[in-house]
Design an enzyme around this catalytic site. Structure first.
Site, PDB file in Angstrom:
ATOM      1  N   THR A   1       5.303 -18.063-113.906  1.00  9.22           N
ATOM      2  CA  THR A   1       4.361 -19.020-113.325  1.00  9.22           C
ATOM      3  C   THR A   1       3.981 -20.034-114.390  1.00  9.22           C
ATOM      4  O   THR A   1       3.742 -19.683-115.544  1.00  9.22           O
ATOM      5  CB  THR A   1       3.095 -18.313-112.789  1.00  9.22           C
ATOM      6  OG1 THR A   1       3.457 -17.473-111.691  1.00  9.22           O
ATOM      7  CG2 THR A   1       2.066 -19.331-112.307  1.00  9.22           C
TER       8      THR A   1
ATOM      9  N   PHE B   1       1.339 -23.012-115.545  1.00  7.37           N
ATOM     10  CA  PHE B   1      -0.056 -23.396-115.377  1.00  7.37           C
ATOM     11  C   PHE B   1      -0.288 -24.767-116.012  1.00  7.37           C
ATOM     12  O   PHE B   1       0.287 -25.088-117.055  1.00  7.37           O
ATOM     13  CB  PHE B   1      -0.989 -22.382-116.049  1.00  7.37           C
ATOM     14  CG  PHE B   1      -0.943 -21.004-115.442  1.00  7.37           C
ATOM     15  CD1 PHE B   1      -1.919 -20.604-114.537  1.00  7.37           C
ATOM     16  CD2 PHE B   1       0.068 -20.116-115.767  1.00  7.37           C
ATOM     17  CE1 PHE B   1      -1.885 -19.333-113.974  1.00  7.37           C
ATOM     18  CE2 PHE B   1       0.115 -18.845-115.211  1.00  7.37           C
ATOM     19  CZ  PHE B   1      -0.857 -18.458-114.311  1.00  7.37           C
TER      20      PHE B   1
END
Length: 357
Positions: free
Chosen positions: A258, A260
């Site tokens: 992921t 960010f």
């Protein structure tokens, strides 16, 4: 006999540790002097480009046997502790404690910060815009499930800049209070985590109800208070809520990551390894997007990401989220962006920032 061999080695380590401690405090004192100079000029405490340059250099100069990434982790914490002597930075993130968002905070800023857990991505942006937090960290993209649409929408609306990015591996574990699935009636997690573990869950626990909740850490909290609930979360959540892992690494994609975005009011200088993000739109006519992006090829600027989002104006129009290599102040990037701005019906520069390691 082994103790006779170990004793001189331990004495050498003790002596080296004393040298390291002295050097760390020497560095800290110089960092305090830097803080005094910054205070006189009202300069920001946290400079992402400067810290990125330091981390790149230590990896390049590292002779081993320590791994470059491990050396960078050590230096990130040293910089974090020294920065805290000037001012302890407050960072908002999608909470509660134990989420991957909190992990992203520590990977970007080190542990010498004040974390501010928020109930939603909207609240992360609000806290940062209001000055309650110096920076916010929000998930922007997952390698398995794609972009986080709410973050893209908020980036379009906000007055904040992107001042950094963090990319972390996402390893999901199934956890319960007792470390077994006996008596479990529900498996709880954030909707993204449930999607990322869908095939594994179908294979191993197809008949157990799945419930989407606000975050994986919230699922872990629920599991810590209810013997019939299992949670999908990361190791930090298991430690935080005293849960036992039933199965580790249950994500369908072993390379799941992921990304960010770090948002704030800081305008970064160039680090030498940067990325620039912007939002564009064009009139809805043939060839418009091709013509819009032509300046990137003309000036030799590489585009690393292109996402579209409906403009929600009822006319089948879209906003395009674009990442390009380089800093907005770089000569070729600046020329390309200038032409893009002239050709676009809508143009917003989200920020230039060091690329994640």
């Amino acid at each position: 006999m082994s103790e006779d061999k170990l004793l001189p080695l331990r004495q050498q380590i003790d002596a080296i540790d004393a040298e390291i401690l002295a050097l760390l405090n020497r560095r800290a004192k110089i960092a305090q002097e830097v803080g005094h100079v910054k205070a006189e000029t009202n300069a920001p405490v946290f400079r992402p480009e400067r810290e990125a340059q330091v981390l790149l250099k230590v990896a390049e100069r590292n002779p081993g046997p320590l791994q470059g990434a491990d050396v960078q982790t050590i230096f990130r914490e040293v910089m974090s502790a020294c920065r805290a002597l000037e001012k302890r930075v407050t960072v908002a993130y999608l909470g509660p404690a134990g989420t991957f968002s909190e992990q992203a905070v520590y990977q970007q800023f080190g542990h010498a910060v004040e974390g501010l857990p928020c109930v939603s991505i909207d609240e992360v942006f609000r806290a940062t815009e209001a000055g309650t937090a110096d920076f916010g960290v929000a998930p922007i993209e997952n390698s398995s499930e794609g972009v986080i649409n709410r973050t893209l929408d908020l980036l379009l609306q906000t007055t904040l800049n992107i001042s950094g990015e963090v990319s972390i591996p996402v390893h999901h574990s199934l956890m319960t209070k007792e470390g077994t699935m006996a008596g479990i009636a529900r498996i709880c997690a954030h909707s993204q985590a449930l999607a990322q573990c869908n095939a594994w869950l179908n294979q191993h626990y197809p008949s157990i109800e799945r419930q989407a909740v606000a975050s994986n850490a919230e699922a872990a909290r629920m599991a810590s208070e209810n013997d019939t609930v299992a949670a999908i979360a990361g190791e930090m959540a298991a430690q935080k809520y005293d849960l036992q892992v039933v199965s580790a690494n249950i994500q369908d994609d072993p390379h799941n990551r992921t990304r960010f975005a770090v948002v704030g009011r800081l305008q970064n200088g160039a680090s030498g390894k940067d990325q620039t993000s912007l939002v564009l739109s064009v009139a809805n006519k043939a060839g418009a997007v091709y013509k819009l992006l032509a300046p990137l090829a003309k000036h030799g600027v590489s585009m690393t990401r292109f996402e579209s989002r409906p403009a929600r104006m009822g006319a089948w129009e879209y906003y395009f989220y674009v990442d390009v290599e380089g800093h907005a102040a770089d000569d070729k990037v600046a020329k390309a962006l200038d032409e893009l701005q002239q050709n676009a019906a809508f143009y917003k520069l989200l920020g230039s920032y060091p690329r994640s390691f």
